[in-house]
Design a protein around this motif. Structure first.
Motif, PDB file in Angstrom:
ATOM      1  N   LYS A   1      10.329 -15.936  -8.604  1.00  0.00           N
ATOM      2  CA  LYS A   1      10.125 -14.173  -8.612  1.00  0.00           C
ATOM      3  C   LYS A   1      11.401 -13.641  -9.202  1.00  0.00           C
ATOM      4  O   LYS A   1      12.316 -13.804  -9.032  1.00  0.00           O
ATOM      5  CB  LYS A   1      10.124 -13.698  -7.122  1.00  0.00           C
ATOM      6  CG  LYS A   1       8.849 -14.188  -6.445  1.00  0.00           C
ATOM      7  CD  LYS A   1       9.104 -13.679  -5.090  1.00  0.00           C
ATOM      8  CE  LYS A   1       7.822 -14.237  -4.273  1.00  0.00           C
ATOM      9  NZ  LYS A   1       7.830 -13.703  -2.885  1.00  0.00           N
ATOM     10  N   SER A   2      11.003 -12.956 -10.396  1.00  0.00           N
ATOM     11  CA  SER A   2      11.852 -12.051 -10.981  1.00  0.00           C
ATOM     12  C   SER A   2      13.297 -12.623 -11.550  1.00  0.00           C
ATOM     13  O   SER A   2      14.452 -12.343 -11.467  1.00  0.00           O
ATOM     14  CB  SER A   2      12.292 -10.921 -10.107  1.00  0.00           C
ATOM     15  OG  SER A   2      11.374 -10.183  -9.727  1.00  0.00           O
TER      16      SER A   2
ATOM     17  N   MET B   1      -0.100  -5.714  -3.920  1.00  0.00           N
ATOM     18  CA  MET B   1       0.291  -5.897  -5.429  1.00  0.00           C
ATOM     19  C   MET B   1       0.564  -7.312  -5.402  1.00  0.00           C
ATOM     20  O   MET B   1       1.189  -8.068  -4.911  1.00  0.00           O
ATOM     21  CB  MET B   1       1.528  -4.978  -5.626  1.00  0.00           C
ATOM     22  CG  MET B   1       2.070  -4.940  -6.849  1.00  0.00           C
ATOM     23  SD  MET B   1       3.734  -3.754  -6.935  1.00  0.00           S
ATOM     24  CE  MET B   1       4.649  -4.715  -7.880  1.00  0.00           C
ATOM     25  N   ASN B   2      -0.094  -7.986  -6.681  1.00  0.00           N
ATOM     26  CA  ASN B   2       0.373  -9.269  -6.984  1.00  0.00           C
ATOM     27  C   ASN B   2       1.656  -9.377  -7.657  1.00  0.00           C
ATOM     28  O   ASN B   2       1.703  -8.793  -8.686  1.00  0.00           O
ATOM     29  CB  ASN B   2      -0.953  -9.784  -7.574  1.00  0.00           C
ATOM     30  CG  ASN B   2      -2.174  -9.919  -6.680  1.00  0.00           C
ATOM     31  OD1 ASN B   2      -1.937 -10.167  -5.445  1.00  0.00           O
ATOM     32  ND2 ASN B   2      -3.338 -10.036  -7.361  1.00  0.00           N
ATOM     33  N   GLU B   3       2.571 -10.074  -7.303  1.00  0.00           N
ATOM     34  CA  GLU B   3       3.923 -10.399  -7.779  1.00  0.00           C
ATOM     35  C   GLU B   3       3.621 -11.763  -8.765  1.00  0.00           C
ATOM     36  O   GLU B   3       3.076 -12.632  -8.457  1.00  0.00           O
ATOM     37  CB  GLU B   3       4.897 -10.528  -6.848  1.00  0.00           C
ATOM     38  CG  GLU B   3       6.420 -10.448  -7.559  1.00  0.00           C
ATOM     39  CD  GLU B   3       7.326 -10.335  -6.501  1.00  0.00           C
ATOM     40  OE1 GLU B   3       8.668 -10.773  -6.708  1.00  0.00           O
ATOM     41  OE2 GLU B   3       7.069 -10.217  -5.263  1.00  0.00           O
ATOM     42  N   LYS B   4       3.952 -11.692  -9.918  1.00  0.00           N
ATOM     43  CA  LYS B   4       4.229 -12.620 -10.988  1.00  0.00           C
ATOM     44  C   LYS B   4       4.726 -13.733 -10.429  1.00  0.00           C
ATOM     45  O   LYS B   4       6.112 -13.482 -10.100  1.00  0.00           O
ATOM     46  CB  LYS B   4       4.582 -12.220 -12.226  1.00  0.00           C
ATOM     47  CG  LYS B   4       4.426 -13.147 -13.310  1.00  0.00           C
ATOM     48  CD  LYS B   4       4.987 -12.827 -14.645  1.00  0.00           C
ATOM     49  CE  LYS B   4       4.991 -13.728 -15.669  1.00  0.00           C
ATOM     50  NZ  LYS B   4       5.400 -13.425 -16.977  1.00  0.00           N
TER      51      LYS B   4
END
Length: 90
Positions: free
Chosen positions: A49-50, A1-4
């Motif tokens: 991240k996030s 899964m690619n995390e933005k």
């Protein structure tokens, strides 16, 4: 899964404040000043991240839903804003 991943941009004002405050702290303790800078850099890196995970600033003088805050070392606030794919640290 690619995390933005967001691009984190530290404004010149935030950078100047970091230098100024770390110099002030170093008058008392160089170790504490280094810890301050290291913790700031670590917290900034987590914004890639996030960045949405931290709360908005709630203050009648600040536009609602515009700026977020990240507390570190129990007494400091890192103020930032998410704009598209970038996070601006003020």
């Amino acid at each position: 899964m690619n995390e933005k991943l967001y691009k984190v941009i530290i404004t010149s004002r935030a950078s100047d404040m970091l230098v100024s405050h770390s110099r002030f702290i170093s008058n008392v303790s160089e170790k504490a000043a280094m810890q301050f800078v290291e913790e700031f850099n670590y917290k900034v890196s987590t914004l890639e991240k996030s960045p949405e995970r931290y709360p908005f600033i709630i203050d009648p003088l600040i536009p609602e839903g515009k700026y977020r805050k990240l507390e570190f070392l129990k007494r400091y606030l890192l103020i930032y804003q998410i704009k598209g794919e970038s996070v601006y640290v003020y």
